[in-house]
Design a protein around this motif. Sequence first.
Motif, mmCIF file in Angstrom:
data_model
loop_
_atom_site.group_PDB
_atom_site.id
_atom_site.type_symbol
_atom_site.label_atom_id
_atom_site.label_comp_id
_atom_site.label_asym_id
_atom_site.label_seq_id
_atom_site.Cartn_x
_atom_site.Cartn_y
_atom_site.Cartn_z
ATOM 1 N N TYR A 40 56.756 42.813 17.775
ATOM 2 C CA TYR A 40 55.761 43.722 17.218
ATOM 3 C C TYR A 40 54.646 43.962 18.229
ATOM 4 O O TYR A 40 54.333 43.096 19.027
ATOM 5 C CB TYR A 40 55.137 43.127 15.953
ATOM 6 N N GLY A 41 54.046 45.149 18.167
ATOM 7 C CA GLY A 41 52.901 45.433 19.010
ATOM 8 C C GLY A 41 52.555 46.904 18.991
ATOM 9 O O GLY A 41 53.228 47.718 18.363
ATOM 10 N N LEU A 42 51.460 47.240 19.686
ATOM 11 C CA LEU A 42 51.043 48.634 19.780
ATOM 12 C C LEU A 42 51.944 49.393 20.740
ATOM 13 O O LEU A 42 52.402 48.853 21.744
ATOM 14 C CB LEU A 42 49.596 48.730 20.264
ATOM 15 N N THR A 43 52.197 50.640 20.419
ATOM 16 C CA THR A 43 52.993 51.482 21.306
ATOM 17 C C THR A 43 52.120 51.959 22.461
ATOM 18 O O THR A 43 50.896 51.917 22.405
ATOM 19 C CB THR A 43 53.550 52.696 20.549
ATOM 20 N N PHE A 44 52.747 52.422 23.496
ATOM 21 C CA PHE A 44 52.051 53.020 24.631
ATOM 22 C C PHE A 44 52.830 54.262 24.998
ATOM 23 O O PHE A 44 54.020 54.179 25.311
ATOM 24 C CB PHE A 44 51.987 52.049 25.811
ATOM 25 N N ALA A 45 52.188 55.413 24.938
ATOM 26 C CA ALA A 45 52.847 56.700 25.181
ATOM 27 C C ALA A 45 54.029 56.874 24.233
ATOM 28 O O ALA A 45 55.111 57.296 24.616
ATOM 29 C CB ALA A 45 53.280 56.838 26.633
ATOM 30 N N ARG A 46 53.815 56.459 22.979
ATOM 31 C CA ARG A 46 54.789 56.562 21.891
ATOM 32 C C ARG A 46 56.015 55.673 22.065
ATOM 33 O O ARG A 46 57.009 55.820 21.390
ATOM 34 C CB ARG A 46 55.250 58.003 21.679
ATOM 35 N N ARG A 48 57.316 51.453 22.603
ATOM 36 C CA ARG A 48 56.872 50.065 22.461
ATOM 37 C C ARG A 48 56.826 49.379 23.816
ATOM 38 O O ARG A 48 55.891 48.706 24.142
ATOM 39 C CB ARG A 48 57.806 49.334 21.487
ATOM 40 N N HIS A 49 57.859 49.522 24.620
ATOM 41 C CA HIS A 49 57.908 48.929 25.962
ATOM 42 C C HIS A 49 58.262 50.033 26.957
ATOM 43 O O HIS A 49 59.437 50.303 27.187
ATOM 44 C CB HIS A 49 58.980 47.831 26.051
ATOM 45 N N PRO A 50 57.271 50.677 27.568
ATOM 46 C CA PRO A 50 57.573 51.771 28.499
ATOM 47 C C PRO A 50 58.403 51.331 29.704
ATOM 48 O O PRO A 50 59.211 52.091 30.214
ATOM 49 C CB PRO A 50 56.210 52.256 28.951
ATOM 50 N N ALA A 51 58.234 50.088 30.142
ATOM 51 C CA ALA A 51 58.969 49.615 31.319
ATOM 52 C C ALA A 51 60.203 48.804 30.925
ATOM 53 O O ALA A 51 60.787 48.131 31.759
ATOM 54 C CB ALA A 51 58.046 48.759 32.188
ATOM 55 N N GLY A 52 60.605 48.847 29.686
ATOM 56 C CA GLY A 52 61.747 48.070 29.222
ATOM 57 C C GLY A 52 61.277 46.821 28.504
ATOM 58 O O GLY A 52 60.156 46.356 28.679
#
Length: 76
Positions: A40-46, A48-52
Amino acid sequence: MLVLVLAGVLLVATAYTTMVGLLGTLTGERFERCPRCHRYGLTFARRRHPAGCPIGAQERLHRIGADIHNLHLRHH
Protein backbone atom coordinates in the motif's frame (compact mmCIF):
# COMPACT_ATOMS: atom_id res chain seq x y z
CA MET A 1 -3.97 2.57 31.54
CA LEU A 2 -5.75 0.64 28.78
CA VAL A 3 -7.84 3.70 27.97
CA LEU A 4 -4.69 5.78 27.47
CA VAL A 5 -3.15 3.18 25.17
CA LEU A 6 -6.34 2.94 23.09
CA ALA A 7 -6.60 6.72 22.93
CA GLY A 8 -2.98 6.94 21.79
CA VAL A 9 -3.47 4.31 19.07
CA LEU A 10 -6.60 6.08 17.90
CA LEU A 11 -4.79 9.42 17.83
CA VAL A 12 -1.91 7.99 15.77
CA ALA A 13 -4.28 6.29 13.31
CA THR A 14 -6.31 9.47 12.91
CA ALA A 15 -3.19 11.57 12.33
CA TYR A 16 -1.89 9.10 9.73
CA THR A 17 -5.15 8.98 7.76
CA THR A 18 -5.47 12.77 7.93
CA MET A 19 -1.95 13.22 6.50
CA VAL A 20 -2.61 10.71 3.71
CA GLY A 21 -5.88 12.46 2.89
CA LEU A 22 -4.27 15.90 2.85
CA LEU A 23 -1.39 14.73 0.69
CA GLY A 24 -3.83 13.11 -1.71
CA THR A 25 -5.93 16.25 -1.89
CA LEU A 26 -2.96 18.55 -2.45
CA THR A 27 -1.19 16.38 -5.04
CA GLY A 28 -4.18 14.74 -6.71
CA GLU A 29 -2.74 11.29 -6.08
CA ARG A 30 -4.43 8.32 -4.38
CA PHE A 31 -3.62 5.81 -1.64
CA GLU A 32 -3.89 2.38 -3.22
CA ARG A 33 -2.57 -1.17 -3.29
CA CYS A 34 -0.16 -2.33 -5.98
CA PRO A 35 -1.73 -5.22 -7.92
CA ARG A 36 1.63 -6.97 -8.37
CA CYS A 37 3.47 -6.70 -5.03
CA HIS A 38 0.38 -5.96 -2.86
CA ARG A 39 2.02 -3.07 -0.97
CA TYR A 40 0.00 0.00 0.00
CA GLY A 41 1.06 3.59 -0.56
CA LEU A 42 0.54 6.85 -2.40
CA THR A 43 0.70 6.79 -6.17
CA PHE A 44 3.15 8.90 -8.13
CA ALA A 45 2.12 10.06 -11.60
CA ARG A 46 -0.91 7.76 -11.25
CA ARG A 47 1.31 4.69 -10.73
CA ARG A 48 2.16 2.96 -7.45
CA HIS A 49 5.77 2.13 -8.39
CA PRO A 50 6.95 4.21 -11.37
CA ALA A 51 10.34 2.46 -11.44
CA GLY A 52 8.93 -1.03 -10.86
CA CYS A 53 8.03 -2.90 -7.70
CA PRO A 54 10.72 -3.06 -5.01
CA ILE A 55 12.22 -6.47 -4.46
CA GLY A 56 11.03 -8.50 -1.50
CA ALA A 57 13.11 -10.03 1.26
CA GLN A 58 13.37 -13.44 -0.43
CA GLU A 59 14.58 -11.97 -3.73
CA ARG A 60 17.05 -9.78 -1.83
CA LEU A 61 18.53 -12.86 -0.11
CA HIS A 62 18.82 -14.67 -3.45
CA ARG A 63 20.58 -11.65 -4.92
CA ILE A 64 23.30 -11.64 -2.26
CA GLY A 65 23.78 -15.38 -2.68
CA ALA A 66 22.33 -16.53 0.63
CA ASP A 67 20.93 -20.04 0.79
CA ILE A 68 17.49 -19.38 2.25
CA HIS A 69 16.87 -23.05 3.04
CA ASN A 70 19.77 -23.16 5.50
CA LEU A 71 19.05 -19.76 6.99
CA HIS A 72 17.81 -19.96 10.59
CA LEU A 73 16.09 -16.77 11.67
CA ARG A 74 14.87 -16.01 15.17
CA HIS A 75 11.18 -16.64 15.76
CA HIS A 76 9.35 -14.03 17.77
